[in-house]
Design a protein around this motif. Structure first.
Motif, PDB file in Angstrom:
ATOM      1  N   VAL A  44      20.036   9.476  87.593  1.00  0.00           N
ATOM      2  CA  VAL A  44      19.355  10.565  88.302  1.00  0.00           C
ATOM      3  C   VAL A  44      20.260  11.796  88.316  1.00  0.00           C
ATOM      4  CG1 VAL A  44      18.372  11.307  90.489  1.00  0.00           C
ATOM      5  CG2 VAL A  44      18.071   8.939  89.730  1.00  0.00           C
ATOM      6  N   LEU A  45      19.732  12.927  87.854  1.00  0.00           N
ATOM      7  CA  LEU A  45      20.484  14.178  87.828  1.00  0.00           C
ATOM      8  C   LEU A  45      20.150  14.972  89.090  1.00  0.00           C
ATOM      9  CD1 LEU A  45      19.866  15.051  84.084  1.00  0.00           C
ATOM     10  CD2 LEU A  45      21.947  14.080  85.080  1.00  0.00           C
ATOM     11  N   PRO A  46      21.150  15.311  89.907  1.00  0.00           N
ATOM     12  CA  PRO A  46      20.855  15.968  91.176  1.00  0.00           C
ATOM     13  C   PRO A  46      20.416  17.416  91.041  1.00  0.00           C
ATOM     14  CG  PRO A  46      23.230  15.778  90.853  1.00  0.00           C
ATOM     15  CD  PRO A  46      22.588  15.001  89.752  1.00  0.00           C
ATOM     16  N   SER A  47      20.849  18.092  89.981  1.00  0.00           N
ATOM     17  CA  SER A  47      20.500  19.500  89.805  1.00  0.00           C
ATOM     18  C   SER A  47      20.630  19.858  88.334  1.00  0.00           C
ATOM     19  CB  SER A  47      21.417  20.410  90.638  1.00  0.00           C
ATOM     20  OG  SER A  47      22.778  20.270  90.221  1.00  0.00           O
ATOM     21  N   GLY A  48      20.033  20.980  87.973  1.00  0.00           N
ATOM     22  CA  GLY A  48      20.106  21.413  86.586  1.00  0.00           C
ATOM     23  C   GLY A  48      19.304  22.678  86.373  1.00  0.00           C
ATOM     24  N   PHE A  49      19.191  23.076  85.124  1.00  0.00           N
ATOM     25  CA  PHE A  49      18.544  24.340  84.786  1.00  0.00           C
ATOM     26  C   PHE A  49      17.045  24.301  85.020  1.00  0.00           C
ATOM     27  CE2 PHE A  49      16.568  26.928  81.306  1.00  0.00           C
ATOM     28  CZ  PHE A  49      16.827  28.170  81.865  1.00  0.00           C
ATOM     29  N   ALA A  50      16.386  23.227  84.630  1.00  0.00           N
ATOM     30  CA  ALA A  50      14.923  23.144  84.751  1.00  0.00           C
ATOM     31  C   ALA A  50      14.497  21.714  84.987  1.00  0.00           C
ATOM     32  CB  ALA A  50      14.257  23.703  83.486  1.00  0.00           C
TER      33      ALA A  50
ATOM     34  N   LYS B 208      11.517  15.784  87.721  1.00  0.00           N
ATOM     35  CA  LYS B 208      12.900  15.377  87.484  1.00  0.00           C
ATOM     36  C   LYS B 208      13.642  16.433  86.670  1.00  0.00           C
ATOM     37  CE  LYS B 208      11.831  10.418  87.464  1.00  0.00           C
ATOM     38  NZ  LYS B 208      11.849   9.168  86.640  1.00  0.00           N
ATOM     39  N   VAL B 209      14.941  16.560  86.941  1.00  0.00           N
ATOM     40  CA  VAL B 209      15.784  17.456  86.142  1.00  0.00           C
ATOM     41  C   VAL B 209      15.748  17.003  84.689  1.00  0.00           C
ATOM     42  CG1 VAL B 209      18.146  18.276  85.774  1.00  0.00           C
ATOM     43  CG2 VAL B 209      17.274  17.985  88.103  1.00  0.00           C
ATOM     44  N   LEU B 210      15.535  17.941  83.780  1.00  0.00           N
ATOM     45  CA  LEU B 210      15.465  17.609  82.357  1.00  0.00           C
ATOM     46  C   LEU B 210      16.786  17.010  81.884  1.00  0.00           C
ATOM     47  CD1 LEU B 210      13.494  20.721  81.050  1.00  0.00           C
ATOM     48  CD2 LEU B 210      12.620  18.406  81.386  1.00  0.00           C
ATOM     49  N   PRO B 211      16.742  16.059  80.932  1.00  0.00           N
ATOM     50  CA  PRO B 211      17.914  15.230  80.627  1.00  0.00           C
ATOM     51  C   PRO B 211      18.964  15.864  79.734  1.00  0.00           C
ATOM     52  CG  PRO B 211      16.061  14.538  79.290  1.00  0.00           C
ATOM     53  CD  PRO B 211      15.530  15.578  80.249  1.00  0.00           C
ATOM     54  N   GLY B 212      18.639  16.953  79.010  1.00  0.00           N
ATOM     55  CA  GLY B 212      19.595  17.523  78.073  1.00  0.00           C
ATOM     56  C   GLY B 212      20.774  18.161  78.771  1.00  0.00           C
ATOM     57  N   GLY B 213      21.858  18.359  78.005  1.00  0.00           N
ATOM     58  CA  GLY B 213      23.030  19.015  78.569  1.00  0.00           C
ATOM     59  C   GLY B 213      24.308  18.522  77.937  1.00  0.00           C
ATOM     60  N   THR B 214      25.370  18.441  78.745  1.00  0.00           N
ATOM     61  CA  THR B 214      26.682  18.051  78.241  1.00  0.00           C
ATOM     62  C   THR B 214      27.333  17.018  79.151  1.00  0.00           C
ATOM     63  OG1 THR B 214      27.842  19.819  79.433  1.00  0.00           O
ATOM     64  CG2 THR B 214      27.080  20.330  77.209  1.00  0.00           C
ATOM     65  N   THR B 215      28.225  16.239  78.556  1.00  0.00           N
ATOM     66  CA  THR B 215      29.154  15.417  79.317  1.00  0.00           C
ATOM     67  C   THR B 215      30.564  15.860  78.951  1.00  0.00           C
ATOM     68  OG1 THR B 215      29.048  13.713  77.585  1.00  0.00           O
ATOM     69  CG2 THR B 215      27.670  13.404  79.536  1.00  0.00           C
TER      70      THR B 215
ATOM     71  N   GLY C 201      19.571  19.702  82.812  1.00  0.00           N
ATOM     72  CA  GLY C 201      18.350  20.491  82.937  1.00  0.00           C
ATOM     73  C   GLY C 201      17.971  21.278  81.710  1.00  0.00           C
ATOM     74  N   THR C 202      18.620  21.011  80.586  1.00  0.00           N
ATOM     75  CA  THR C 202      18.314  21.712  79.338  1.00  0.00           C
ATOM     76  C   THR C 202      17.656  20.725  78.374  1.00  0.00           C
ATOM     77  OG1 THR C 202      20.554  21.253  78.562  1.00  0.00           O
ATOM     78  CG2 THR C 202      20.174  23.377  79.629  1.00  0.00           C
TER      79      THR C 202
END
Length: 441
Positions: A113-119, A125-132, A152-153
């Motif tokens: 579960v992503l607590p926050s993000g771009f979109a 739900k916060v969109l799953p793309g992004g970085t680690t 969120g990307t």
């Protein structure tokens, strides 16, 4: 954002290996038809079959897995899939940071579960793309920390490091997405930041099918590639050097109509540079996904799937960039271009073009080794996937460095600060490798 500026490893390594990079630039590559076929060029020797059936390497090289899909992370999540572009940095305390893209679409698993993000998607739900981000011990390469750093990307494909220690992660997205404010942006992720960054899209850098980005440490200009078969090469001139969020001017490369050499229309010859210029673009947020079309109407050059881009100084200290065009060339097997900014005008050179898919097929992410050779990840998807890491010598011969036996692509190649370790990803299922060997030979 945390205002700590680790030095990006690529820049440090370039400064240590300037003469090697300059030698690569000065040589000019040749096509297979003008010399010995490139498959016979073996800088490190024949590849040896991996007894574990994962990654074949030459004698004297070895790999270890530093991270893989499903590994537990510090923030309670697990490593997500589709590891793509990646940047390597030295932190102020001497540790190594890897900032890694995940090219995830709205329907993909986020690894928790992503607590926050771009979109957010239609399901809220916060969109799953992004970085680690991975923090490694520089001596043992053990992972000390691993966590989500952007969320969120969608479709975070490639990107590039900045001289001030951040990773530019690019959405390879045709706008849209499940929700507004839409997608197709560049985001900045400081390598030293712990946890999720504030996801601020750098809108002045344009909204299009982004692939990779690089910063010229001399001028502060950014150069960006576009993964479309009729894509452009972009230049972003920031209002404030070193502060991309302050806005700026976006331009497209001009000087030739079409660089792809398709259909018998050979306009670019290996080793023959041409003068190029830049045209200003307007309405760069492009809600109709037409930025490249409007650029072409103004005289911008067409490129066949611009992908990885890498920049370093020549023998005089002036910057030059190398970038892949995945499906370019008369045979459609791929091209590598060299862009040389200069005070008396910029030049573009076709540095390498593959005429045999056994030599080099669909180059994507790329970097430069300390010996001055290009290191390129292949990204081909046939019925049976057979992707390699390829080297290209200063004399223009492509040769194998590694062969992935998994049915996926290699991506995100980048070197450690001492140039002795190549970090690279297997795309899906996600694996991050550390490859050691005689890189400095």
């Amino acid at each position: 954002m945390t205002q700590i500026a680790p030095m990006p490893l690529d820049r440090r390594r370039f400064l240590a290996a300037t003469s090697a990079f300059a030698g690569l630039a000065a040589s000019g590559c040749t096509t297979a038809s003008s010399g010995p076929p490139a498959p016979r060029a073996l800088v490190y020797g024949q590849l040896v079959k991996d007894p574990d059936g994962v990654l074949d390497l030459p004698q004297g090289f070895s790999y270890r897995v530093v991270s893989r899909l499903g590994d537990a992370m510090d923030d309670g999540g697990t490593v997500p899939d589709r590891a793509d572009g990646m940047g390597c940095f030295q932190l102020p305390d001497g540790r190594i940071a890897l900032v890694r893209n995940h090219e995830l679409k709205p329907n993909h698993d986020a690894g928790g579960v992503l607590p926050s993000g771009f979109a957010r998607g239609r399901d809220g739900k916060v969109l799953p793309g992004g970085t680690t981000t991975l923090v490694l011990d520089p001596d043992t390469l053990e992972v000390e920390h691993q966590y989500r750093s952007l969320a969120g990307t969608i479709r975070n494909c490639a990107g590039g490091t900045t001289p001030w220690g951040s990773w530019l992660t690019c959405e390879e997205a045709k706008l849209g997405g499940d929700t507004e404010p839409g997608h197709g942006w560049v985001f900045e992720v400081p390598a030293a930041h712990r946890g999720l960054v504030d996801p601020v899209p750098l809108k002045a850098m344009g909204r299009f099918n982004h692939e990779a980005a690089v910063i010229d440490p001399v001028s502060g200009h950014a150069y960006l590639t576009e993964d479309r078969e009729d894509g452009l090469i972009y230049r972003f001139i920031p209002n404030e050097k070193g502060n991309l969020a302050a806005g700026g001017r976006l331009q497209a490369l001009t000087g030739i109509a079409d660089t792809r050499n398709w259909g018998g229309n050979v306009t670019m010859k290996v080793g023959e540079p041409i003068r190029v210029g830049w045209v200003d673009l307007d309405d760069v947020e492009a809600p109709r996904d037409d930025l490249r079309l409007r650029g072409a109407a103004k005289g911008a050059a067409l490129f066949a799937r611009g992908e990885g881009i890498h920049m370093g100084p020549d023998s005089s200290g002036r910057s030059e960039a190398y970038f892949c065009c995945t499906s370019g060339g008369a045979a459609g097997y791929g091209q590598v271009f060299r862009l040389i900014p200069g005070p008396d005008g910029d030049r573009l050179e076709l540095f390498y073009e593959s005429t045999d898919r056994r030599d080099f097929f669909y180059g994507d992410n790329l970097t430069v080794a300390a010996n001055g050779h290009l290191v390129v990840c292949e990204d081909s998807y046939d019925a049976v996937v057979d992707n390699h890491i390829r080297g290209i010598t200063p004399e223009g011969a492509a040769y194998p460095i590694a062969r992935l036996t998994m049915q996926t692509e290699l991506a995100g190649a980048c070197f450690s600060p001492d140039g002795r370790t190549l970090f690279v990803n297997a795309y899906s299922p996600s694996i991050t490798f550390a490859i050691t060997g005689p890189w400095l030979a």
